[in-house]
Design a protein around this motif. Structure first.
Motif, PDB file in Angstrom:
ATOM      1  N   VAL A 136      -0.985   4.519   0.210  1.00  0.00           N
ATOM      2  CA  VAL A 136       0.446   4.500   0.483  1.00  0.00           C
ATOM      3  C   VAL A 136       0.973   3.117   0.131  1.00  0.00           C
ATOM      4  O   VAL A 136       0.356   2.105   0.447  1.00  0.00           O
ATOM      5  CB  VAL A 136       0.721   4.820   1.965  1.00  0.00           C
ATOM      6  N   VAL A 137       2.133   3.075  -0.514  1.00  0.00           N
ATOM      7  CA  VAL A 137       2.713   1.816  -0.978  1.00  0.00           C
ATOM      8  C   VAL A 137       4.019   1.551  -0.240  1.00  0.00           C
ATOM      9  O   VAL A 137       4.791   2.470   0.022  1.00  0.00           O
ATOM     10  CB  VAL A 137       2.965   1.858  -2.498  1.00  0.00           C
ATOM     11  N   SER A 138       4.239   0.295   0.102  1.00  0.00           N
ATOM     12  CA  SER A 138       5.479  -0.101   0.757  1.00  0.00           C
ATOM     13  C   SER A 138       5.940  -1.425   0.191  1.00  0.00           C
ATOM     14  O   SER A 138       5.128  -2.247  -0.240  1.00  0.00           O
ATOM     15  CB  SER A 138       5.259  -0.229   2.270  1.00  0.00           C
ATOM     16  N   ARG A 163       6.625  -0.315   7.720  1.00  0.00           N
ATOM     17  CA  ARG A 163       6.999   0.771   6.811  1.00  0.00           C
ATOM     18  C   ARG A 163       5.770   1.591   6.424  1.00  0.00           C
ATOM     19  O   ARG A 163       5.845   2.816   6.277  1.00  0.00           O
ATOM     20  CB  ARG A 163       7.698   0.208   5.572  1.00  0.00           C
ATOM     21  N   LEU A 164       4.650   0.923   6.226  1.00  0.00           N
ATOM     22  CA  LEU A 164       3.411   1.657   5.952  1.00  0.00           C
ATOM     23  C   LEU A 164       3.023   2.534   7.140  1.00  0.00           C
ATOM     24  O   LEU A 164       2.644   3.694   6.979  1.00  0.00           O
ATOM     25  CB  LEU A 164       2.281   0.676   5.632  1.00  0.00           C
ATOM     26  N   LEU A 165       3.120   1.981   8.346  1.00  0.00           N
ATOM     27  CA  LEU A 165       2.776   2.737   9.552  1.00  0.00           C
ATOM     28  C   LEU A 165       3.697   3.932   9.725  1.00  0.00           C
ATOM     29  O   LEU A 165       3.260   5.012  10.137  1.00  0.00           O
ATOM     30  CB  LEU A 165       2.842   1.825  10.772  1.00  0.00           C
ATOM     31  N   ALA A 166       4.972   3.777   9.409  1.00  0.00           N
ATOM     32  CA  ALA A 166       5.910   4.901   9.511  1.00  0.00           C
ATOM     33  C   ALA A 166       5.534   6.018   8.547  1.00  0.00           C
ATOM     34  O   ALA A 166       5.808   7.193   8.806  1.00  0.00           O
ATOM     35  CB  ALA A 166       7.331   4.424   9.238  1.00  0.00           C
ATOM     36  N   ALA A 167       4.891   5.647   7.438  1.00  0.00           N
ATOM     37  CA  ALA A 167       4.456   6.643   6.449  1.00  0.00           C
ATOM     38  C   ALA A 167       3.087   7.229   6.785  1.00  0.00           C
ATOM     39  O   ALA A 167       2.530   8.011   6.007  1.00  0.00           O
ATOM     40  CB  ALA A 167       4.421   6.017   5.061  1.00  0.00           C
ATOM     41  N   GLY A 168       2.529   6.852   7.940  1.00  0.00           N
ATOM     42  CA  GLY A 168       1.240   7.399   8.351  1.00  0.00           C
ATOM     43  C   GLY A 168       0.049   6.707   7.738  1.00  0.00           C
ATOM     44  O   GLY A 168      -1.001   7.318   7.547  1.00  0.00           O
ATOM     45  N   ALA A 169       0.209   5.397   7.447  1.00  0.00           N
ATOM     46  CA  ALA A 169      -0.879   4.659   6.805  1.00  0.00           C
ATOM     47  C   ALA A 169      -1.260   3.429   7.602  1.00  0.00           C
ATOM     48  O   ALA A 169      -0.418   2.789   8.230  1.00  0.00           O
ATOM     49  CB  ALA A 169      -0.473   4.242   5.384  1.00  0.00           C
ATOM     50  N   ASP A 170      -2.538   3.088   7.553  1.00  0.00           N
ATOM     51  CA  ASP A 170      -3.027   1.826   8.103  1.00  0.00           C
ATOM     52  C   ASP A 170      -2.699   0.713   7.114  1.00  0.00           C
ATOM     53  O   ASP A 170      -3.089   0.789   5.947  1.00  0.00           O
ATOM     54  CB  ASP A 170      -4.544   1.882   8.289  1.00  0.00           C
ATOM     55  N   PRO A 171      -2.005  -0.354   7.524  1.00  0.00           N
ATOM     56  CA  PRO A 171      -1.748  -1.468   6.608  1.00  0.00           C
ATOM     57  C   PRO A 171      -3.052  -2.115   6.168  1.00  0.00           C
ATOM     58  O   PRO A 171      -3.924  -2.377   6.990  1.00  0.00           O
ATOM     59  CB  PRO A 171      -0.913  -2.437   7.460  1.00  0.00           C
ATOM     60  N   ARG A 172      -3.185  -2.393   4.862  1.00  0.00           N
ATOM     61  CA  ARG A 172      -4.445  -2.934   4.351  1.00  0.00           C
ATOM     62  C   ARG A 172      -4.266  -4.228   3.572  1.00  0.00           C
ATOM     63  O   ARG A 172      -4.896  -5.231   3.869  1.00  0.00           O
ATOM     64  CB  ARG A 172      -5.115  -1.887   3.451  1.00  0.00           C
ATOM     65  N   PHE A 208       5.041  -6.794  -0.949  1.00  0.00           N
ATOM     66  CA  PHE A 208       4.518  -5.511  -1.422  1.00  0.00           C
ATOM     67  C   PHE A 208       3.222  -5.224  -0.666  1.00  0.00           C
ATOM     68  O   PHE A 208       2.333  -6.077  -0.595  1.00  0.00           O
ATOM     69  CB  PHE A 208       4.261  -5.611  -2.930  1.00  0.00           C
ATOM     70  N   GLY A 209       3.118  -4.055  -0.071  1.00  0.00           N
ATOM     71  CA  GLY A 209       1.932  -3.728   0.709  1.00  0.00           C
ATOM     72  C   GLY A 209       1.309  -2.399   0.318  1.00  0.00           C
ATOM     73  O   GLY A 209       1.989  -1.507  -0.200  1.00  0.00           O
ATOM     74  N   ILE A 210       0.021  -2.269   0.556  1.00  0.00           N
ATOM     75  CA  ILE A 210      -0.713  -1.022   0.311  1.00  0.00           C
ATOM     76  C   ILE A 210      -1.465  -0.662   1.578  1.00  0.00           C
ATOM     77  O   ILE A 210      -2.070  -1.515   2.233  1.00  0.00           O
ATOM     78  CB  ILE A 210      -1.705  -1.162  -0.856  1.00  0.00           C
ATOM     79  N   GLY A 211      -1.415   0.619   1.928  1.00  0.00           N
ATOM     80  CA  GLY A 211      -2.122   1.096   3.100  1.00  0.00           C
ATOM     81  C   GLY A 211      -2.985   2.294   2.795  1.00  0.00           C
ATOM     82  O   GLY A 211      -2.885   2.890   1.713  1.00  0.00           O
ATOM     83  N   SER A 212      -3.838   2.628   3.733  1.00  0.00           N
ATOM     84  CA  SER A 212      -4.736   3.773   3.601  1.00  0.00           C
ATOM     85  C   SER A 212      -4.266   4.872   4.538  1.00  0.00           C
ATOM     86  O   SER A 212      -4.145   4.653   5.750  1.00  0.00           O
ATOM     87  CB  SER A 212      -6.164   3.351   3.943  1.00  0.00           C
ATOM     88  N   ARG A 213      -3.982   6.039   3.988  1.00  0.00           N
ATOM     89  CA  ARG A 213      -3.414   7.119   4.787  1.00  0.00           C
ATOM     90  C   ARG A 213      -4.371   7.550   5.896  1.00  0.00           C
ATOM     91  O   ARG A 213      -5.571   7.709   5.679  1.00  0.00           O
ATOM     92  CB  ARG A 213      -3.084   8.329   3.908  1.00  0.00           C
ATOM     93  N   MET A 214      -3.826   7.683   7.111  1.00  0.00           N
ATOM     94  CA  MET A 214      -4.615   8.198   8.230  1.00  0.00           C
ATOM     95  C   MET A 214      -4.796   9.704   8.024  1.00  0.00           C
ATOM     96  O   MET A 214      -3.819  10.449   7.920  1.00  0.00           O
ATOM     97  CB  MET A 214      -3.893   7.920   9.553  1.00  0.00           C
ATOM     98  N   VAL A 215      -6.022  10.128   7.956  1.00  0.00           N
ATOM     99  CA  VAL A 215      -6.349  11.477   7.505  1.00  0.00           C
ATOM    100  C   VAL A 215      -5.638  12.558   8.313  1.00  0.00           C
ATOM    101  O   VAL A 215      -5.130  13.539   7.775  1.00  0.00           O
ATOM    102  CB  VAL A 215      -7.879  11.703   7.557  1.00  0.00           C
TER     103      VAL A 215
END
Length: 281
Positions: free
Chosen positions: A31-33, A60-69, A125-132
């Protein structure tokens, strides 16, 4: 001191300055933010644009269901911005990345003879890993559902507007709060919420963007005392102010109480509250 080295020194990987926390590889669906953050001043009230930029991207990453990485940024600086201001912003970026559990990948600095009017701007610019398990947004909000915020609202906007009008707003949430633990608790309890929205531009704007007409209980709004006082002085509505330290959730009424109990266990969620109901969509 070389201006570019200031930011690179504070944001060199690992962001904590110690051994990086080992994390699993990114999933197949990263996920990208991103966020462009400018304020009237790099330091506003008790806030700091560096911490704000990182917190906005992470939330914003957390709102999209992702762990910030991972996080990267471009910092644009007016050539006559004081060194101590740049140091403060760089440290804010470093500290916020540690709190959000994000690792810096790159920071570029652009120094311009005619730079931002505020002296400094950050494009992050951030990238996260989607929480399954998270399937938020798979169902639409409906009339009668509860509107929940996970923390106090309006602090960022009150501090920024206070800077403009000469009213100092001192509160620890001016530059946002890392909501990582709060949102992990939310998704663990209810992974399929009808809507999750990071209301950086204000609660009112967030509801409009979601297409929701709401019945708001103003007595239930979590507003910290310094922000409430500043709003009274400046004639502001906390619902319309920048909010970087809370998440907006739409929740089925039968799940609200248990969800609030889960969120209240964490520092960033102690003031979580149901502030109203969806009237129409």
């Amino acid at each position: 001191m070389n201006t570019k080295n200031i930011f690179r020194r504070y944001t060199a990987a690992p962001s904590s300055g110690t051994t990086a926390v080992e994390k699993p590889l990114l999933t197949d669906n990263p996920v990208v933010s991103s966020a462009l953050v400018t304020t009237l001043s790099p330091v506003f009230g008790s806030g700091n644009i560096g911490r704000l930029a990182v917190n906005v991207v992470a939330n914003r990453l957390l709102a999209a269901g992702a762990d910030p990485r991972y996080i990267a940024a471009t910092v644009t600086v007016d050539f006559d911005t004081p060194i101590d201001i740049m140091e403060s912003v760089a440290m804010g970026m470093r500290d916020a990345a540690v709190q959000t559990e994000m690792e810096w990948t790159q920071v570029e600095t652009s120094v311009k003879p005619i730079g931002p009017a505020t002296g400094l701007a950050i494009s992050a610019f951030g990238i996260g890993s989607r929480m399954v398990r998270v399937t938020t947004g798979s169902r639409c909000p409906a009339p009668g559902m509860d509107i929940v915020v996970t923390g106090p609202i309006g602090a960022t906007g009150a501090a920024v507007e206070g800077q403009r009008r000469g009213v100092e707003v001192i509160t620890p949430c001016c530059d946002g709060t890392a909501l990582t633990d709060v949102m992990r608790a939310v998704y663990a309890h209810t992974p399929s919420l009808p809507a999750v929205f990071f209301p950086y531009h204000g609660i009112r704007k967030a509801l409009e963007d979601l297409g929701i007409q709401a019945e708001i209980d103003r007595k239930a709004l979590p507003v910290c005392e310094p922000v409430a006082a500043a709003c009274d002085i400046m004639g502001l509505d906390p619902l319309e102010l920048l909010t970087a330290d809370a998440m907006l959730l739409i929740v089925e009424p039968e799940k609200t109480e248990k969800l609030l109990e889960a969120v209240h266990r964490y520092d960033g969620g102690t003031q979580a509250a149901c502030i109203g109901k969806v009237k129409a969509v």
